[in-house]
Design a protein around this motif. Structure first.
Motif, PDB file in Angstrom:
ATOM      1  N   LEU A   1       0.781  -1.296   0.002  1.00 37.56           N
ATOM      2  CA  LEU A   1      -0.051   0.079  -0.023  1.00 37.56           C
ATOM      3  C   LEU A   1       0.859   1.246   0.082  1.00 37.56           C
ATOM      4  N   PRO A   2       0.743   2.277  -0.961  1.00 38.17           N
ATOM      5  CA  PRO A   2       1.472   3.444  -0.952  1.00 38.17           C
ATOM      6  C   PRO A   2       1.029   4.340   0.445  1.00 38.17           C
ATOM      7  N   ASP A   3       2.373   5.087   0.393  1.00 40.16           N
ATOM      8  CA  ASP A   3       2.316   6.105   1.493  1.00 40.16           C
ATOM      9  C   ASP A   3       1.087   7.271   1.072  1.00 40.16           C
ATOM     10  N   SER A   4       0.367   7.912   1.762  1.00 39.68           N
ATOM     11  CA  SER A   4      -0.586   8.883   1.300  1.00 39.68           C
ATOM     12  C   SER A   4       0.097   9.876   0.471  1.00 39.68           C
ATOM     13  N   SER A   5       1.303  10.243   0.738  1.00 30.42           N
ATOM     14  CA  SER A   5       2.264  11.186   0.120  1.00 30.42           C
ATOM     15  C   SER A   5       2.701  11.021  -1.209  1.00 30.42           C
ATOM     16  N   MET A   6       2.609   9.620  -1.518  1.00 29.16           N
ATOM     17  CA  MET A   6       3.172   9.233  -2.924  1.00 29.16           C
ATOM     18  C   MET A   6       2.521  10.016  -4.007  1.00 29.16           C
ATOM     19  N   LYS A   7       3.466  10.535  -5.051  1.00 27.28           N
ATOM     20  CA  LYS A   7       2.749  11.129  -6.019  1.00 27.28           C
ATOM     21  C   LYS A   7       3.422  10.503  -7.424  1.00 27.28           C
ATOM     22  N   LEU A   8       2.629  10.372  -8.411  1.00 25.02           N
ATOM     23  CA  LEU A   8       3.196   9.929  -9.591  1.00 25.02           C
ATOM     24  C   LEU A   8       2.764  11.120 -10.745  1.00 25.02           C
ATOM     25  N   PRO A   9       3.869  11.408 -11.469  1.00 25.48           N
ATOM     26  CA  PRO A   9       3.879  12.457 -12.426  1.00 25.48           C
ATOM     27  C   PRO A   9       3.178  11.947 -13.535  1.00 25.48           C
ATOM     28  N   PRO A  10       2.584  12.636 -14.361  1.00 32.76           N
ATOM     29  CA  PRO A  10       2.121  12.212 -15.754  1.00 32.76           C
ATOM     30  C   PRO A  10       3.153  11.411 -16.461  1.00 32.76           C
ATOM     31  N   LYS A  11       2.714  10.540 -17.109  1.00 36.19           N
ATOM     32  CA  LYS A  11       3.467   9.699 -18.201  1.00 36.19           C
ATOM     33  C   LYS A  11       4.409   8.621 -17.213  1.00 36.19           C
ATOM     34  N   THR A  12       4.021   8.497 -16.071  1.00 36.79           N
ATOM     35  CA  THR A  12       4.880   7.336 -15.257  1.00 36.79           C
ATOM     36  C   THR A  12       4.292   6.203 -15.680  1.00 36.79           C
ATOM     37  N   SER A  13       5.033   5.107 -15.778  1.00 34.18           N
ATOM     38  CA  SER A  13       4.606   3.694 -16.299  1.00 34.18           C
ATOM     39  C   SER A  13       4.131   2.908 -15.293  1.00 34.18           C
ATOM     40  N   VAL A  14       2.885   2.247 -15.384  1.00 30.75           N
ATOM     41  CA  VAL A  14       2.498   1.539 -14.698  1.00 30.75           C
ATOM     42  C   VAL A  14       1.780   0.268 -15.206  1.00 30.75           C
ATOM     43  N   PHE A  15       0.986  -0.648 -14.581  1.00 24.64           N
ATOM     44  CA  PHE A  15       0.716  -1.816 -15.200  1.00 24.64           C
ATOM     45  C   PHE A  15      -0.502  -2.113 -14.537  1.00 24.64           C
ATOM     46  N   VAL A  16      -1.543  -2.420 -15.475  1.00 24.41           N
ATOM     47  CA  VAL A  16      -3.100  -2.934 -14.992  1.00 24.41           C
ATOM     48  C   VAL A  16      -3.162  -4.497 -15.459  1.00 24.41           C
ATOM     49  N   THR A  17      -3.807  -5.232 -14.514  1.00 26.05           N
ATOM     50  CA  THR A  17      -3.969  -6.667 -14.848  1.00 26.05           C
ATOM     51  C   THR A  17      -5.259  -7.325 -14.335  1.00 26.05           C
ATOM     52  N   GLY A  18      -5.897  -8.122 -15.283  1.00 26.83           N
ATOM     53  CA  GLY A  18      -7.293  -8.638 -14.935  1.00 26.83           C
ATOM     54  C   GLY A  18      -7.645  -9.603 -15.809  1.00 26.83           C
ATOM     55  N   PHE A  19      -8.969 -10.215 -15.529  1.00 24.84           N
ATOM     56  CA  PHE A  19      -9.456 -11.089 -16.412  1.00 24.84           C
ATOM     57  C   PHE A  19     -10.455 -10.872 -17.278  1.00 24.84           C
ATOM     58  N   GLY A  20     -10.776  -9.502 -17.453  1.00 25.49           N
ATOM     59  CA  GLY A  20     -11.701  -9.137 -18.164  1.00 25.49           C
ATOM     60  C   GLY A  20     -11.663  -9.089 -19.797  1.00 25.49           C
TER      61      GLY A  20
END
Length: 469
Positions: free
Chosen positions: A345-364
């Protein structure tokens, strides 16, 4: 996730996507080329005339010599591979005292910014010491397990991982590591002052190492008990693809209604708690009707658990999608392993600027309103600033501070129906944090309509108030 329909657009609101969740797009794989077959009679046989000569003429002698050299080289290579290159993993538990740092109370909270930043500093220092100084072995990684107070500063407990030839012994490698460390402490300028007499190193087996790392979140392990780096996923993602191996996203869960199958994704944040979207329970809030499964396939599941409690955010509003967050507690805890693990779980102060690489996963589904996929899928997307997402041609002011946009403005890569409630995760030096929950969007992967996620940092205190995490 929730997506807007044509009726939604007239109201300028997107309806919850419990059964209209974000989904990963698929790239079609090219069919392998088949070899072309030719009939033998298409190619006439050619008869070569031979001339009498001595067997050991200069040309044949040279060829024979080259063949002997080649065979010798191959033999040496094979022997080298089995004798020298047949490496195995060695694990050590190290503890030492740092005297130029004062203890902070948040060092005791592994998800705190203070613990994370100090851990990264210590791990970078260990990498600097061992990366070029492990002899014929190879330094793999280190993970800080605990930072505790000491009268003269702080105490560090850390796991060190190495690869050495299997012919080496743990005790002999231990002496090499200690020698390297002592030399580094005397010669190199290091950011932390280590009290040399306090340093201790204990060989541990893979089971003990795994148990120690289980006390930390967000670590993905391979079958060989070596942590998977972020690049292992990055290289395999092209507009959404099937996950490549067990344990690649070990916190992913499937929430299923008994008798109706998969409804939403969820994320394991402890051995009993799942984080998901509130709209997943819009039609049915009875925990006895729900189960959670783990693994890269829905059928068969790796692990199955019953749900004992469902907590929906008190201020969830289905019409505006605000506060789209919920918790589900399992009736029986899960045991962490290489293939089932909690995310950080992230700290509430974590900031992600635009264009930060992230991943999404799912069975959809892989197309709008398509069927659920049995095998877990993954996609790399990028965060998009709320100012862009609130433009008139995007979501026209519907994005609130508790929401996070991610995807691409040109579309093509997105989550979709069936991915709702699943994780959007961010890698910070091979430690993974959940930063978003698949929530809503207009259709799937349309231009100027990226996915909208619940911003987890906004609800960090709410999660703690309900779970104690």
């Amino acid at each position: 996730m929730m997506y807007a329909t044509a009726d939604n657009l007239t109201n300028e609101r997107a309806l919850p996507k419990t059964l209209h969740c974000h989904q990963l797009n698929e790239v079609r794989l090219l069919q392998p080329l088949r070899p072309v077959e030719f009939a033998e009679d298409e190619y006439p046989r050619i008869e070569y005339h031979r001339r009498q000569q001595q067997f050991w003429d200069p040309i044949r002698l040279a060829l024979f010599t080259l063949a002997i050299v080649a065979i010798t080289g191959i033999t040496i290579g094979i022997v080298t591979h089995f004798v020298v290159e047949d490496d195995k993993s060695f694990y050590y538990l190290a503890s030492f005292q740092v005297t130029n740092i004062k203890y902070k109370e948040n060092y005791g909270i592994r998800s705190s910014r203070e613990f994370i930043e100090r851990s990264h500093q210590i791990e970078r220092m260990m990498s600097r010491i061992f990366r070029r100084s492990s002899g014929v072995g190879r330094f793999i990684k280190s993970h800080v397990i605990k930072i505790s107070p000491d009268e003269q500063g702080i105490n560090i407990l850390i796991v060190l991982m190495f690869r050495y030839p299997s012919t080496d012994s743990a005790e002999r490698i231990k002496k090499k590591i200690e020698r390297t460390l002592y030399q580094s402490l005397k010669i190199k300028q290091l950011p932390l002052t280590i009290n040399i007499p306090s340093f201790s190193l204990t060989p541990i087996d893979s089971k003990k190492m795994r148990n120690l790392l289980n006390s930390r979140c967000g670590i993905r392990m391979s079958s060989s008990n070596i942590p998977l780096p972020a690049s292992s996923s990055t290289e395999r993602i092209v507009q959404g693809r099937e996950t490549a191996m067990e344990g690649e996203w070990p916190w992913q869960a499937s929430l299923q209604l008994i008798g109706a199958g998969h409804q939403c994704g969820a994320t394991l944040i402890s051995n009993t708690w799942l984080l998901t979207a509130a709209h997943c329970f819009w039609k049915n809030r009875d925990p006895s009707k729900w189960i959670a499964t783990f693994g890269t396939t829905i059928t068969p599941p790796l692990i199955k658990r019953s749900v004992g409690k469902i907590i929906i955010h008190e201020e969830y509003h289905r019409d505006s999608n605000e506060n789209d967050i919920a918790l589900a507690q399992l009736t029986t805890r899960v045991e962490f392993s290489n293939v089932v693990q909690r995310v950080c779980l992230p700290d509430s102060s974590m900031k992600l600027p635009p264009k930060t690489s992230v991943f999404v996963t799912g069975f959809g589904s892989i197309v709008d309103d398509g069927p659920t996929q049995n095998k877990l899928r993954q996609a790399r997307v990028e965060t998009i600033g709320s100012d862009v997402c609130n433009r008139k041609d995007v979501y026209d002011g519907l994005i609130t501070p508790g929401m996070l946009c991610a995807g691409f403005m040109e579309g093509k890569i997105d989550a979709c129906k069936g991915d709702s409630g699943g994780p959007l995760v961010y890698d910070n030096r091979d430690i993974w944090y959940i930063v978003g929950i698949v929530s809503w969007g207009q259709s799937c992967a349309l231009p100027n309509k990226p996915g909208v996620y619940t911003r987890v940092t906004k609800y960090r205190d709410w999660i703690t108030s309900k779970t104690g995490l």
